[in-house]
Scaffold this active site. Structure first.
Site, PDB file in Angstrom:
ATOM      1  CG  HIS A  96      -2.244  36.548  -7.719  1.00 52.18           C
ATOM      2  ND1 HIS A  96      -3.434  37.987  -7.504  1.00 52.18           N
ATOM      3  CD2 HIS A  96      -1.761  37.550  -6.313  1.00 52.18           C
ATOM      4  CE1 HIS A  96      -2.502  38.920  -7.612  1.00 52.18           C
ATOM      5  NE2 HIS A  96      -1.646  38.446  -6.388  1.00 52.18           N
ATOM      6  CB  CYS A 114       0.131  41.642  -5.935  1.00 58.20           C
ATOM      7  SG  CYS A 114       0.861  39.931  -5.521  1.00 58.20           S
TER       8      CYS A 114
END
Lengths: 382, 148
Positions: free
Chosen positions: A333, A80
């Site tokens: 996301h 991430c």
């Protein structure tokens, strides 16, 4: 020679639950937007990175159709945090004088359902440790932050309602961002009443997978001044990865010490401090994460983040707005793209081009982006 | 992952867990001979300094819940219990942190500071060949002190 680092342009695509376009198509759109924003053409770019977690070979895939100018292209993956790590590496390359212009594009088409572990028993010995934790029910993404939230409530008297306020705020902010996936308001009752995932985190306090791309064009300050008299500078950054603290197991498992360390580096490099921040984008994968990250950045005192949030201090119009574009919670996301999306939002705010979600008079913004034990902190100023 | 019986004790989970002749469980971590770091589960190299000089470290059986969660969804399924189930970081009496399921009580009754002790659990059928694993359960007073 060395030079300061500027952000010259940024572009973000629509983040969507179901990808209607393919990886290279989304990346191309983000890159085109960012180049136009910067006033550059692809031929001006000297070096480029692709931030992506789920597609090996992303660098040639993304750039094959865009252009084949022969520049070095590299795929960066630290889950991430890939987008901000790529931008920091671009910063090092420009600050060193090696290159004058750099393009970073983060792009992701996420696998469906829960995020799979990208490992298998034939090639990764760690598989067995991770599978043990997985099959005994210990290893869940929301659980990692649920643990921190429970301990935080115990230590500081915070409430599930205060954590839920993060989700209410970020979903509301996403309504002001045409690129966000959700763009839907939820009441605190909606958030608390959604399905319990890992106590105290309910479904609407967990970010969802999405698909999209975001690109950022960086250059030396000297080069940037050919295009603008008031460039946005990437004035500092700090970077960490997972750390085992032999003295303090709490530090190893359950703190945001990685962000504290990364922030210290970013503040020192930029000669700034948390009191200088007009806004921040932080890694709100789960509601409790935002509370812990704003404390780790020093935007409020330790143990104060939940009450600070509930009091509206992190709303647009509050003392230090956080996740003005909706954050991971509101935007969704797409793992490799999220760090670039965060930097793009701060850039847009500092340029005064954030429209309905503009933070008045914003001059300094922070980005904090987490990924598998890594934390990156960046300071942008104008 | 199956048990190895030496007569005196049986090793499970690749040496992570041993049980004595009476079934008493014990977790085995490591201590670094160079820097003194203790850790569980065992690693090949010290997570604190990278040294390969490690010794096995039998851990105390008792501790307290440092933090916990109750997993309702979001797991991959557990061979210990069906959701909702509680999992926790337990601070053992020697300060070592252990990440483990909590069994033997209503998962929603788990609290920070709750006193717990090591127990074994028959695993549900699984692809990894695990038959016996470990968890912690509420324990107080004399019961808690046994073997610690």
């Amino acid at each position: 020679m060395s030079d300061k680092v500027a952000v010259l342009g940024a572009g973000v695509t629509l983040f969507e639950r179901r990808a209607t376009r393919r990886l290279d198509e989304m990346a191309s759109e983000a890159v085109s937007l960012a180049l136009r924003d910067a006033g550059l053409s692809y031929g001006d770019i000297e070096v480029a990175f692709v931030a992506n977690a789920y597609r090996s070979g992303s660098a040639p895939i993304v750039f094959y159709k865009l252009s084949r100018t022969g520049i070095p292209i590299t795929h960066i993956d630290i889950a991430c945090a890939s987008g901000t790590r790529s931008i920091q590496l671009a910063g090092h390359l420009i600050a060193s004088g090696a290159y004058q212009t750099c393009l970073v594009v983060g792009v992701e088409i996420m696998p469906g359902g829960m995020v799979p572990w990208p490992i298998d028993p034939e090639t990764v010995s760690l598989y067995h440790e991770m599978m043990f934790d997985t099959v005994t029910g210990l290893l869940t993404m929301p659980g990692a932050y649920a643990y921190k939230a429970v301990r935080y409530m115990h230590d500081f008297g915070a409430t599930p309602e205060q954590f839920a306020q993060v989700a209410v705020k970020n979903h509301r902010n996403s309504c002001l961002n045409p690129n966000a996936m959700y763009r839907k308001e939820f009441s605190i009752e909606d958030v608390l009443g959604s399905r319990m995932i890992c106590y105290p985190l309910t479904l609407f306090q967990c970010c969802a997978n999405s698909n999209g791309a975001a690109a950022v064009v960086l250059s030396s300050e000297t080069r940037a001044r050919r295009h603008t008299s008031r460039p946005v500078l990437l004035s500092g950054w700090g970077e960490t990865s997972m750390r085992f603290d032999p003295v303090d197991p709490v530090e190893s498992h359950l703190s945001e010490g990685d962000t504290v360390a990364a922030a210290a580096g970013a503040y020192e490099m930029s000669g700034t401090g948390p009191g200088d921040a007009d806004l921040a984008q932080v890694h709100d994968a789960f509601s409790a994460a935002e509370v812990l990250q704003i404390e780790a950045l020093g935007l409020c005192g330790k143990g104060e983040g939940a009450a600070f949030t509930a009091a509206g201090e992190t709303e647009i119009g509050g003392s230090v707005p956080v996740n003005t574009d909706g954050g991971l919670m509101g935007c969704g996301h797409p793992v490799g793209a999220s760090g670039c999306r965060m930097v793009a939002e701060v850039f847009r705010q500092l340029k005064g081009q954030a429209g309905a979600r503009q933070v008045e008079g914003a001059r300094l913004g922070l980005v904090q982006n987490s990924g598998l034990g890594a934390s990156n902190v960046l300071v942008l100023e104008r | 992952m199956t048990g190895v019986d030496t007569g005196r004790e049986t090793s499970h989970l690749g040496g992570r867990l041993i049980t004595g002749p009476d079934g008493d469980p014990r977790l085995i971590g490591i201590r670094c001979l160079d820097c003194g770091t203790g850790a569980f589960p065992a690693t090949d190299y010290c997570p604190g300094c990278g040294s390969g000089s490690l010794e096995d470290l039998p851990l105390p059986r008792a501790g307290t819940v440092w933090t916990y969660t109750v997993v309702y969804m979001g797991g991959y399924g557990s061979i210990v219990a069906d959701p909702p189930y509680a999992t926790a970081f337990i601070e053992l009496d020697d300060g070592t942190f252990v990440h483990a399921p909590i069994t033997g009580c209503d998962p929603e009754s788990v609290r920070v500071g709750m006193e717990v002790a090591l127990t074994t659990v028959e695993a549900k059928e699984n692809d990894l060949g695990i038959t016996l694993t470990y968890a912690f359960e509420p324990a107080v007073g004399r019961e808690r002190g046994v073997g610690s």
